[in-house]
Design a protein around this motif. Structure first.
Motif, PDB file in Angstrom:
ATOM      1  N   CYS A 116       0.845  -1.203   0.000  1.00  0.00           N
ATOM      2  CA  CYS A 116       0.000   0.000   0.000  1.00  0.00           C
ATOM      3  C   CYS A 116       0.872   1.240   0.000  1.00  0.00           C
ATOM      4  O   CYS A 116       0.624   2.185  -0.747  1.00  0.00           O
ATOM      5  N   ILE A 117       1.887   1.232   0.841  1.00  0.00           N
ATOM      6  CA  ILE A 117       2.751   2.407   0.942  1.00  0.00           C
ATOM      7  C   ILE A 117       3.505   2.627  -0.365  1.00  0.00           C
ATOM      8  O   ILE A 117       3.633   3.763  -0.837  1.00  0.00           O
ATOM      9  N   ALA A 118       4.006   1.549  -0.958  1.00  0.00           N
ATOM     10  CA  ALA A 118       4.745   1.695  -2.214  1.00  0.00           C
ATOM     11  C   ALA A 118       3.849   2.294  -3.290  1.00  0.00           C
ATOM     12  O   ALA A 118       4.252   3.210  -4.022  1.00  0.00           O
ATOM     13  N   MET A 119       2.631   1.788  -3.371  1.00  0.00           N
ATOM     14  CA  MET A 119       1.697   2.302  -4.360  1.00  0.00           C
ATOM     15  C   MET A 119       1.369   3.764  -4.088  1.00  0.00           C
ATOM     16  O   MET A 119       1.329   4.598  -5.007  1.00  0.00           O
ATOM     17  N   CYS A 120       1.174   4.068  -2.820  1.00  0.00           N
ATOM     18  CA  CYS A 120       0.839   5.438  -2.446  1.00  0.00           C
ATOM     19  C   CYS A 120       1.974   6.382  -2.813  1.00  0.00           C
ATOM     20  O   CYS A 120       1.734   7.495  -3.287  1.00  0.00           O
ATOM     21  N   MET A 121       3.215   5.948  -2.596  1.00  0.00           N
ATOM     22  CA  MET A 121       4.344   6.797  -2.928  1.00  0.00           C
ATOM     23  C   MET A 121       4.385   7.087  -4.420  1.00  0.00           C
ATOM     24  O   MET A 121       4.630   8.224  -4.838  1.00  0.00           O
ATOM     25  N   ASP A 122       4.153   6.057  -5.224  1.00  0.00           N
ATOM     26  CA  ASP A 122       4.125   6.277  -6.671  1.00  0.00           C
ATOM     27  C   ASP A 122       3.055   7.286  -7.047  1.00  0.00           C
ATOM     28  O   ASP A 122       3.293   8.193  -7.854  1.00  0.00           O
ATOM     29  N   ARG A 123       1.859   7.116  -6.465  1.00  0.00           N
ATOM     30  CA  ARG A 123       0.758   8.022  -6.785  1.00  0.00           C
ATOM     31  C   ARG A 123       1.087   9.442  -6.363  1.00  0.00           C
ATOM     32  O   ARG A 123       0.744  10.415  -7.029  1.00  0.00           O
ATOM     33  N   TYR A 124       1.742   9.578  -5.194  1.00  0.00           N
ATOM     34  CA  TYR A 124       2.059  10.919  -4.726  1.00  0.00           C
ATOM     35  C   TYR A 124       3.051  11.594  -5.667  1.00  0.00           C
ATOM     36  O   TYR A 124       2.922  12.784  -5.965  1.00  0.00           O
ATOM     37  N   MET A 125       4.050  10.848  -6.139  1.00  0.00           N
ATOM     38  CA  MET A 125       5.011  11.429  -7.069  1.00  0.00           C
ATOM     39  C   MET A 125       4.324  11.820  -8.371  1.00  0.00           C
ATOM     40  O   MET A 125       4.592  12.891  -8.934  1.00  0.00           O
ATOM     41  N   ASP A 126       3.410  10.981  -8.862  1.00  0.00           N
ATOM     42  CA  ASP A 126       2.654  11.330 -10.061  1.00  0.00           C
ATOM     43  C   ASP A 126       1.864  12.607  -9.831  1.00  0.00           C
ATOM     44  O   ASP A 126       1.837  13.501 -10.687  1.00  0.00           O
ATOM     45  N   ALA A 127       1.209  12.683  -8.678  1.00  0.00           N
ATOM     46  CA  ALA A 127       0.412  13.874  -8.368  1.00  0.00           C
ATOM     47  C   ALA A 127       1.307  15.101  -8.315  1.00  0.00           C
ATOM     48  O   ALA A 127       0.951  16.174  -8.818  1.00  0.00           O
ATOM     49  N   TRP A 128       2.468  14.945  -7.693  1.00  0.00           N
ATOM     50  CA  TRP A 128       3.404  16.067  -7.579  1.00  0.00           C
ATOM     51  C   TRP A 128       3.795  16.579  -8.963  1.00  0.00           C
ATOM     52  O   TRP A 128       3.808  17.794  -9.208  1.00  0.00           O
ATOM     53  N   ASN A 129       4.082  15.663  -9.866  1.00  0.00           N
ATOM     54  CA  ASN A 129       4.469  16.063 -11.214  1.00  0.00           C
ATOM     55  C   ASN A 129       3.325  16.754 -11.942  1.00  0.00           C
ATOM     56  O   ASN A 129       3.538  17.750 -12.645  1.00  0.00           O
ATOM     57  N   THR A 130       2.126  16.225 -11.791  1.00  0.00           N
ATOM     58  CA  THR A 130       0.966  16.843 -12.425  1.00  0.00           C
ATOM     59  C   THR A 130       0.768  18.263 -11.917  1.00  0.00           C
ATOM     60  O   THR A 130       0.542  19.195 -12.705  1.00  0.00           O
TER      61      THR A 130
END
Lengths: 146, 91
Positions: A116-130
């Protein structure tokens, strides 16, 4: 970390650092502060996303709580697989699953949590880039108007 | 990039002001990134319901819109507040 520990190039006893060294140090300091900020916010968000209140349900939301793990274990009997992503797999095969097998439950819990944490980290980085792109284009639009 | 050995203050001033400018550029970049952190923090709560597998386009649009609306809100508040102060309404 280039620039740390490099010699100061100086005039005769003036002890000045050259511009390049100074700029390198400034950039590194800023980058470190940026990374710290990112990690702090990411940790906060992903903790909230992944560690739900006890008693919640482990459905598609993939929140990890302690209670449902017991039920999953019970339903699945002696075989359990978590296949959210190819990279991380939690596979537990036991001949006899005792409901109160704490070691196995802890392993499952930890594995699900890590995923869950790994997935969340990926999503957060994607969000940050967006967000970064959106902000940048907005700034450019504002500058074009002036 | 060794300094000129001469102690002419003109060249030192030029170096110093060039350095200042470069540092100002870096500071501006840092400010941009700090803002992105703030926006991401706020817009994550608004746009992400579940940590799903991919960042789908709906979430993408939501994040972009969130940033735009946040900036609009900030500008509106700033302008209106300036207006209020100028009118002498804040004592």
């Amino acid at each position: 970390m280039d620039g740390f520990g490099s010699d100061f190039s100086s005039g005769a006893g003036s002890g000045k650092m050259d511009t390049g060294t100074i700029m390198e140090q400034v950039k590194v300091q800023i980058a470190v502060a940026n990374a710290q900020e990112l990690l702090q916010r990411m940790t906060d968000k992903c903790f909230k996303k992944c560690i739900g209140k006890p008693g919640g349900t482990l459905d598609n939301s993939e929140q990890v709580t302690v209670m449902p793990v017991y039920f999953i274990c019970r339903l699945m009997g002696w075989y359990m697989k978590c296949n959210f992503k190819p990279q991380i797999r939690c596979t537990f095969e036991h001949a006899n699953v005792m409901l109160w097998d704490w070691v196995m439950l802890t392993d499952i819990f930890v594995c699900l949590l890590q995923k869950c944490i790994a997935m969340c980290m990926d999503r957060y980085m994607d969000a940050w880039n967006t967000v970064s792109r959106a902000y940048n284009s907005r700034l450019q639009r504002e500058r074009a108007r002036i | 990039m060794a300094f000129d050995q001469s102690s002419a203050s003109a060249s030192e001033n030029a170096e110093a002001s060039e350095l200042q400018m470069m540092i100002a550029v870096e500071q501006q970049k840092a400010q941009f990134e700090a803002q992105v952190h703030t926006f991401t923090d706020v817009c994550w709560d608004k746009c992400m319901d579940k940590p799903s597998s991919k960042l789908n386009s709906r979430t993408d649009t939501c994040l972009a819109s969130c940033v735009e609306r946040f900036i609009d809100t900030t500008l509106t508040i700033t302008n209106r507040f300036t207006h209020m102060v100028q009118k002498g309404g804040m004592h």
